[in-house]
Design an enzyme around this catalytic site. Sequence first.
Site, PDB file in Angstrom:
ATOM      1  N   ILE A  76       5.552 -14.715 -11.237  1.00  0.00           N
ATOM      2  CA  ILE A  76       7.005 -14.673 -11.039  1.00  0.00           C
ATOM      3  C   ILE A  76       7.409 -13.615 -10.025  1.00  0.00           C
ATOM      4  O   ILE A  76       8.592 -13.400  -9.791  1.00  0.00           O
ATOM      5  CB  ILE A  76       7.738 -14.424 -12.372  1.00  0.00           C
ATOM      6  N   GLY A  77       6.432 -12.979  -9.399  1.00  0.00           N
ATOM      7  CA  GLY A  77       6.768 -11.988  -8.376  1.00  0.00           C
ATOM      8  C   GLY A  77       5.570 -11.168  -7.952  1.00  0.00           C
ATOM      9  O   GLY A  77       4.571 -11.078  -8.665  1.00  0.00           O
ATOM     10  N   THR A  78       5.668 -10.601  -6.768  1.00  0.00           N
ATOM     11  CA  THR A  78       4.634  -9.705  -6.247  1.00  0.00           C
ATOM     12  C   THR A  78       5.299  -8.480  -5.670  1.00  0.00           C
ATOM     13  O   THR A  78       6.463  -8.522  -5.244  1.00  0.00           O
ATOM     14  CB  THR A  78       3.784 -10.392  -5.159  1.00  0.00           C
ATOM     15  N   GLY A  79       4.563  -7.385  -5.646  1.00  0.00           N
ATOM     16  CA  GLY A  79       5.103  -6.143  -5.101  1.00  0.00           C
ATOM     17  C   GLY A  79       4.002  -5.271  -4.561  1.00  0.00           C
ATOM     18  O   GLY A  79       2.845  -5.680  -4.455  1.00  0.00           O
ATOM     19  N   GLY A  80       4.385  -4.041  -4.213  1.00  0.00           N
ATOM     20  CA  GLY A  80       3.424  -3.134  -3.618  1.00  0.00           C
ATOM     21  C   GLY A  80       2.318  -2.712  -4.563  1.00  0.00           C
ATOM     22  O   GLY A  80       1.236  -2.328  -4.129  1.00  0.00           O
ATOM     23  N   GLY A  82       1.286  -4.698  -7.393  1.00  0.00           N
ATOM     24  CA  GLY A  82       0.578  -5.779  -8.043  1.00  0.00           C
ATOM     25  C   GLY A  82       1.424  -7.028  -8.169  1.00  0.00           C
ATOM     26  O   GLY A  82       2.514  -7.113  -7.610  1.00  0.00           O
ATOM     27  N   VAL A  84       3.207 -10.005 -10.799  1.00  0.00           N
ATOM     28  CA  VAL A  84       3.803 -10.098 -12.129  1.00  0.00           C
ATOM     29  C   VAL A  84       3.701 -11.534 -12.633  1.00  0.00           C
ATOM     30  O   VAL A  84       3.999 -12.479 -11.891  1.00  0.00           O
ATOM     31  CB  VAL A  84       5.278  -9.660 -12.112  1.00  0.00           C
ATOM     32  N   LYS A  98       2.173  -7.130 -15.490  1.00  0.00           N
ATOM     33  CA  LYS A  98       1.977  -6.680 -14.112  1.00  0.00           C
ATOM     34  C   LYS A  98       0.507  -6.350 -13.918  1.00  0.00           C
ATOM     35  O   LYS A  98      -0.012  -5.396 -14.496  1.00  0.00           O
ATOM     36  CB  LYS A  98       2.834  -5.469 -13.794  1.00  0.00           C
ATOM     37  N   ASP A 198       9.899   3.632  -5.844  1.00  0.00           N
ATOM     38  CA  ASP A 198       9.979   2.304  -5.230  1.00  0.00           C
ATOM     39  C   ASP A 198      11.233   1.584  -5.713  1.00  0.00           C
ATOM     40  O   ASP A 198      11.163   0.492  -6.274  1.00  0.00           O
ATOM     41  CB  ASP A 198       8.728   1.487  -5.551  1.00  0.00           C
TER      42      ASP A 198
END
Length: 374
Positions: A76-80, A82, A84, A98, A198
């Site tokens: 359901i999502g990505t970020g710096g 990892g 999710v 995460k 962040d």
Amino acid sequence: MITITVFIPISLFLGLCILLIIIFLRQLWFKVKMAQSKSETSTKNGDIFSIWNYDGKIAYEDIIRATNDFDIRYCIGTGGYGSVYRARLPNGKIVALKKLHRSEAEEPVLRKSFTNEVKMLTQVRHRNIVRLHGYCLHKKCMFLIYEYMRRGSLFCILNNDVEAAELDWKRRVNIIKGIVHALCYMHHHCTPPIVHRDVTTTNVLLNSELEAVVSDFGTARLLQPDSSTQTVVAGTYGYIAPEFAYTMAITEKCDVYSFGVVALETLMGKHPKDVLSTLASSATQSLLLIELLDQRLPPPRSGSSVHDVVLVSAIAFACLHANPKQRPTMQSVSKEFPPRRIRVTESFYNITVGQLMSAQLDLDGQIECSISVQ
């Protein structure tokens, strides 16, 4: 005869006592066995809500099953830090997992630091901060296990025309208030203070009432527990404070700058990259506030909405000051909500970015908004 008469009641009394003791011991034994059985069932089900007692290996296997080995359908999502995943655990609870990029499971010192940091972060309790339930530390990878927010991130909603229309000016101001209160709590009410590192619209989630809940707090600290101010993970491009480029130090004022970007993005409906890159130019400073606001919404009309949008805009630009010492603290910003009334002297449609940027700060970091609305 007398002896027999006395002996019989005593024998009956002792027998009854022995019987009661036996019954009590049997009930106690039964309760212990039930508790053990419940504990074993909880462990086998990977109940992460008892994170300090569960079997990590079994929990990892539960996570693999719940996400079908991290199938993209569950992402359901990505970020710096990892990716999710949405996961339904064997006990029926839905959580956000995460999966962190870096694994420290095989390094004993870092493993201990990581678990200590997680334990501290699980104690954070605030209505505008997503609850961190715990973690799964496995030799292959590690996870943070969060409360699941059904409405998703502020970033996704702002980038969806239909959902963005749900966020009227009152809701947007309330979202910004929620972020303020969360960061104020982290900076000024946690011991030791927590620097988020962040703050982005991706890391602002919305609950079912469209209230802001800040996520990913302290993640950079988890990944580098031996560093109090410096980090190679500086946040997300477009939200990083300018001083980081030459100091390489993360402080609360970096969060303040990032908040300013998020606040402006919430009002504009898109990332303010063009505004940020030309803040010092006369062309940008002559822009009207009404031109910056999200054009998908009608302009704010009620007196309270106009007032709140102007005040939040002034706060956002104060937080974007190039000099971190000139930025307000999140504690001083939080004191502006509920906002104090400001005197009406000028039309809302004539307010410029330059006027918003000219808002003064006193020695206590309190915002003195000299802009009034009509």
